[in-house]
Every structure is written in C-alpha cells, then in structure tokens.
Design a protein around this motif. Structure first.
Motif, PDB file in Angstrom:
ATOM      1  N   PRO A 172     -18.844 -24.852 -10.079  1.00  0.00           N
ATOM      2  CA  PRO A 172     -18.467 -25.763 -11.169  1.00  0.00           C
ATOM      3  C   PRO A 172     -18.600 -25.074 -12.525  1.00  0.00           C
ATOM      4  O   PRO A 172     -19.594 -24.396 -12.786  1.00  0.00           O
ATOM      5  N   LEU A 173     -17.598 -25.251 -13.391  1.00  0.00           N
ATOM      6  CA  LEU A 173     -17.619 -24.570 -14.687  1.00  0.00           C
ATOM      7  C   LEU A 173     -17.416 -25.505 -15.866  1.00  0.00           C
ATOM      8  O   LEU A 173     -18.095 -25.383 -16.887  1.00  0.00           O
ATOM      9  N   TRP A 174     -16.443 -26.441 -15.783  1.00  0.00           N
ATOM     10  CA  TRP A 174     -16.106 -27.254 -16.938  1.00  0.00           C
ATOM     11  C   TRP A 174     -15.993 -28.726 -16.546  1.00  0.00           C
ATOM     12  O   TRP A 174     -15.573 -29.052 -15.435  1.00  0.00           O
ATOM     13  N   LEU A 175     -16.333 -29.591 -17.494  1.00  0.00           N
ATOM     14  CA  LEU A 175     -16.227 -31.030 -17.267  1.00  0.00           C
ATOM     15  C   LEU A 175     -15.575 -31.695 -18.466  1.00  0.00           C
ATOM     16  O   LEU A 175     -15.740 -31.249 -19.610  1.00  0.00           O
ATOM     17  N   SER A 176     -14.874 -32.802 -18.210  1.00  0.00           N
ATOM     18  CA  SER A 176     -14.498 -33.723 -19.279  1.00  0.00           C
ATOM     19  C   SER A 176     -15.276 -35.016 -19.052  1.00  0.00           C
ATOM     20  O   SER A 176     -15.713 -35.296 -17.931  1.00  0.00           O
TER      21      SER A 176
END
Length: 346
Positions: free
Chosen positions: A98-102
């Motif tokens: 996992p790297l990025w979230l909104s």
C-alpha cells in the motif's frame, strides 16, 4: 499546500456553511484535515510518483471502501483508524504494497469539530505507521438527519511487485490455513460499545494495519497461496469465499480457533456464532504445508501476528464447503452467513 499559521476556525460544531464552498469550508479543510494529513498539494487530482512502478513487471492495485461504523469512537479505534486499516489491509492481502490513499468525508450538520480533529489525527498516525500517504480527499456537509455523524470513504492504491501472485485459485488440497490472532474482537467491541445491552467488557477492537505483516510472511514463505482479511462475516465468510473460488474443501478444528473467553461468553449470552463476528486486523492465509512453520515464525515475530496459529487445511473432499471438527469429535458445516449478525460494524 498552505497550512494556516493562525486558527480561523472558531466554530465548535459543523454547520451547513462548512460545506458551502466558501471561506468556512476552506478553514475546515485546512485546519482539520490538511493540517493532519499534510499532503504535498491540496488539489482534486493527486500526482503520484511513478518511481514505485519503475521495476519491470510491477502492477498497480486499487481498492475502495466506505465506513459507517457506529459508534464513531470505540475501544481500540475510531472510524478514521478503521478506514485506514481497512483499505491498507484490502491491498495487502492481495499482495500489494500500500502506498497512497484518498479520503472523502460525509459530515452531518451539528457534528463536533473536536471529534473531526480526533478522527483526522488518528488517520494521520495510522497512515504513517502503515507507510502510506493520504494524498487527496473531499468533504461534504449534509443536513441534520441525512447522515449519522461522519461517514468516510477511502480509496487505496498500491503496487504488486514483479512475480508476486496471490489468488484463491492457487490454493491446493493439503495447504494449511493460518490466522494471525484472536477472532471476533472487533464485532464484540462494537456490540458492547453501543451500550444497548448494558454489557461491561474490557475487549478492544483488533483494528490494525497488516501491510508489514504480509510483507514479512511473503518474504519467509514465498509460496503463500492466498490471503483474506476476515472482516464482515468473520472467518466463516473468508474461508467460504476462498473454498468456493479455489474449488477445494476446507476443514478447521474448533479446538484450534483462537477466541477470548470474553468473546465466547458474549456470544453464548446473545446467541451469536464467533466464527461470523467481524475482525479488522485479522487475516487468514493458505500456505503449502512445507512452508507453514516459516510463515508462523515470521508472523509471530511481529506484533500484528503474535497469536498466529494453524486453524485447518484445504482438502480434496467436499469442494466449495467449509467444515469444522468440533471439540466433541463431531463435524458441522460452516456455511456462508445469510444477512448480517451486526449491522454497521465497519
């Protein structure tokens, strides 16, 4: 992003003006969310680094989920921690890093600003611990009665390294089923926290991110076949889904299931089956028998996996079905849950 140096947000509760697109909304976003998440830029479209995809054969993974838990805060977490962990875990059990979230928020008029600050702080801390960044988001305010405090929707993007391919279709008869810890704590915690049943318990939600644990397992047991996080529907739903997809049977041992006495007691009082209680930091995975000990050792070496145990195995018998051998020597079918034991638990 410009983080304000002076506090302009003096309201104690959210009003419709905080969703109107003007100064009040800007202050809410800047001082509650952006100050906690600290993205590089507060724009509608995040610009992601392509360095993570530079390795030939790497693939993108993406997931999204909505969170509507009640109550919003509970022992062991809150809706913000739940949103980060749930999305990170969906990526991790698919083999992605996992790297990025909104993060998008639906906020009911009248919600306390202080509550929003606590939720945002929890999300920021959990994201940092999980090694992910919240890079973009959105807020909407709705009138009283149109929501229940706060709803959160998170979308996660990760990268699957070259050569990694976890899928339930890879499960073979003889593979071993492992869980990383106790079952049912989240569902039991939410039930007790609602206060409707005057229950007193020290149980805390197992809500935790599993990305680092999955990386450790895959490094130690490269033949890991598949993994699922046992959320809604609990261990029973996860095993049934995997058995059906793989076309194998699954047999579990009741005696091997890690359950706290408090959870078992709560279930006996209320007539619930702990196999179907929700978890938010528990995974079940299948590995070849020859790699089971390596996977267990890797899991127990991390705090998220200290309670890792073997609970069963895949079989060539009764394909698509999960059966449990009871402590009395009998056997029963563990079917997919019809409906929901507890609504709004995540």
């Amino acid at each position: 992003m410009n983080i304000p140096t002076r506090t302009r947000l003096r309201d104690t509760h959210v009003t419709l003006s905080h969703g109107g697109g003007g100064r009040a909304m800007r202050d809410l976003i800047d001082e509650v969310f952006a100050s906690a998440f600290r993205p590089d830029a507060m724009e509608d479209q995040a610009r992601l680094s392509d360095a993570a995809l530079a390795e030939p054969g790497a693939r993108l993974a993406m997931t999204t989920d909505g969170f509507v838990v009640t109550p919003l805060e509970f022992p062991g977490g809150d809706i913000g921690k739940l949103a980060i962990c749930g999305t990170v875990n969906d990526l991790a059990v698919g083999g992605a890093r996992p790297l990025w979230l909104s993060a998008a928020f639906i906020i009911e008029e009248g919600t306390e600003i202080a509550l929003l600050r606590r939720i945002a702080a929890t999300m920021a801390a959990e994201a940092e611990a999980a090694g992910v960044r919240i890079v973009t988001g959105d807020t909407k305010v709705v009138g009283r009665g149109a929501a229940d405090g706060v709803f959160v929707t998170t979308t996660g993007v990760g990268v699957i390294p070259p050569g990694r391919d976890l899928a339930a279709t890879h499960i073979r008869p003889g593979d071993v089923a492992i869980v990383n810890g106790v079952l049912g704590d989240h569902g039991a915690t939410i039930l007790a926290a609602r206060g409707d049943l005057a229950l007193s318990t020290d149980i805390r939600s197992d809500c935790q991110a599993l990305g680092h644990l999955m990386e450790a397992v895959i490094a130690a047991a490269s033949g890991t076949r598949a993994a699922r996080d046992a959320t809604r529907g609990g261990l029973a739903a996860a095993l049934n889904e995997m058995a059906e997809t793989a076309g194998v049977g699954v047999e579990i041992e009741e005696e091997a299931l890690p359950l706290r006495d408090e959870v078992k007691g709560l279930c006996e009082i209320l007539g619930l089956d702990p196999l179907y209680l929700a978890n938010e930091g528990t995974l079940v995975l299948f590995v070849p028998e020859a790699e089971a000990e390596a996977a267990l050792a890797a899991m127990r070496d991390r705090p998220e996996g200290r309670g890792a145990v073997i609970v069963g195995r895949a079989t060539a018998d009764h394909p698509g079905q999960v059966r449990m051998r009871t402590v009395f020597g009998g056997a029963r079918i563990v079917d997919m849950l019809v409906g929901e034991q507890l609504p709004r638990i995540c």
